[in-house]
Design an enzyme around this catalytic site. Sequence first.
Site, mmCIF file in Angstrom:
data_model
loop_
_atom_site.group_PDB
_atom_site.id
_atom_site.type_symbol
_atom_site.label_atom_id
_atom_site.label_comp_id
_atom_site.label_asym_id
_atom_site.label_seq_id
_atom_site.Cartn_x
_atom_site.Cartn_y
_atom_site.Cartn_z
ATOM 1 N N ARG A 148 10.128 -6.886 -19.705
ATOM 2 C CA ARG A 148 9.901 -5.587 -20.362
ATOM 3 C C ARG A 148 9.194 -5.727 -21.706
ATOM 4 N NH1 ARG A 148 13.024 -3.149 -23.618
ATOM 5 N NH2 ARG A 148 14.887 -4.259 -22.967
ATOM 6 N N TYR A 163 -6.668 14.234 -13.452
ATOM 7 C CA TYR A 163 -5.740 13.777 -12.414
ATOM 8 C C TYR A 163 -4.439 14.585 -12.544
ATOM 9 C CZ TYR A 163 -2.544 10.885 -9.824
ATOM 10 O OH TYR A 163 -1.604 10.459 -8.931
ATOM 11 N N ASP A 168 -9.530 7.599 -18.720
ATOM 12 C CA ASP A 168 -8.975 7.184 -17.431
ATOM 13 C C ASP A 168 -10.182 6.701 -16.626
ATOM 14 O OD1 ASP A 168 -8.115 7.023 -14.806
ATOM 15 O OD2 ASP A 168 -6.686 8.669 -15.019
ATOM 16 N N LYS A 221 -5.514 1.900 -7.357
ATOM 17 C CA LYS A 221 -6.757 2.285 -6.697
ATOM 18 C C LYS A 221 -7.687 1.071 -6.550
ATOM 19 C CE LYS A 221 -4.589 6.122 -6.917
ATOM 20 N NZ LYS A 221 -4.665 7.033 -8.028
#
Length: 388
Positions: free
Chosen positions: A48, A102, A174, A199
């Site tokens: 993390r 998006y 993005d 993607k």
Amino acid sequence: MDSKNLGINTICTHVGEVKDEQFQGAISPLYMSSSYQYDGVDVKRYPRYFNTPNQEALGKKIAMLEKKEAGMIFGSGMAATSTTILAFLQKGDHIVLPKTLYGGTYNFVVEELHKFGIEHSFTKGFSEEDFLSAIQENTKVIFVETPSNPLMLITDLEMISSIARERGIVTMIDNTFASPVNQTPHDFGIDICIHSATKYMGGHSDICAGAVAASQEHMDKIWNIAKNLGGSLSDYTVWLLERSMKTMAIRVKAHNKNAKKMAKWLQKHELVQKVYYPGLKDHPDHDLAKKQMNGFTGMLSFELVAGIDTNAFMKKLKLIKQSMSLAGVESTILSPTHTSHALLSAEERAHQGINDGLLRFSVGIENKEDLIADFKQAFAAIATPELV
Ligand SMILES: *Cc1c(COP(=O)(O)O)cnc(C)c1O
């Protein structure tokens, strides 16, 4: 090896890799350890903290692809987007975004930011005037997404970075639809690049991940909040993503090539009203796309002539799958009206130029002859005599 002059395929294949000192294996070993020695070491490693060996390896590759100093891998594209946006905004601040975004980003902005006392404005379109009129005294971030989904409209990145720089505003993009192969926003002055690695980076529809590339100074800010929000990715998936990215540039170039051919073929079909692909000369933003992109991606949209039921048409396709996601090696198709833009009103969709006959086509790397044959048989199956 002077890594500054490496070609994109070499960056994809090698940059960042972890040397296997013990066995001299050819690829980065997978370190699944969630626990590392803390005593007497400089770096306190923990998944993390986004600094396990595999996380750091892939971060370096993404940073170099985007020409930035630092890269970080996240558990999803939305973890990357939400964490990065929150890193640069505080109570009383304001963010400008385009209306065509998006869906997940739109929902995050509309549903969550007000809880932190952060204001937002959506621009009416993609022009300089549209962005200037949305900027306020307290604007701290401009966020863009180009090419846009689903009409593949292009935002001028140089214009965005110049209006932002004058005002001390941080710019974010993005860059998912373009991928780092087709667009390097850093060349046009954009500060921070965000990806849904689900993607083109993953490319095989089997990984959900996100990535961010930025200067070290910006990344330190992102890291500070990222460790609190906890959107890290499992090292196993990080390692799989490193494997996927070795072929990213050759995959994306194959997508580009196929999409251009399919766009031209669809454009000539009598049951197709219109094709939206920035690689076509009649696309409204073709010149701008040529200026800031190296390739026009595997994404395109097309409108069927009025009277054809898009769902009936898609059901007839055999090779091309109906699917929500995109950018895998397999071709997929969807109706924005019934999926990604279903929550908008009909007027709102019309305002964005999305009509019921529109289909978004994620062109895969199959042989184009087979894709064409699939379209031909589907068109033949739905065409009634009065439509042809
Ligand atoms: C899919 C997608 C996202 C979100 O990514 P997830 O990995 O699903 O969280 C963000 N932006 C764009 C353009 C996308 O296509």
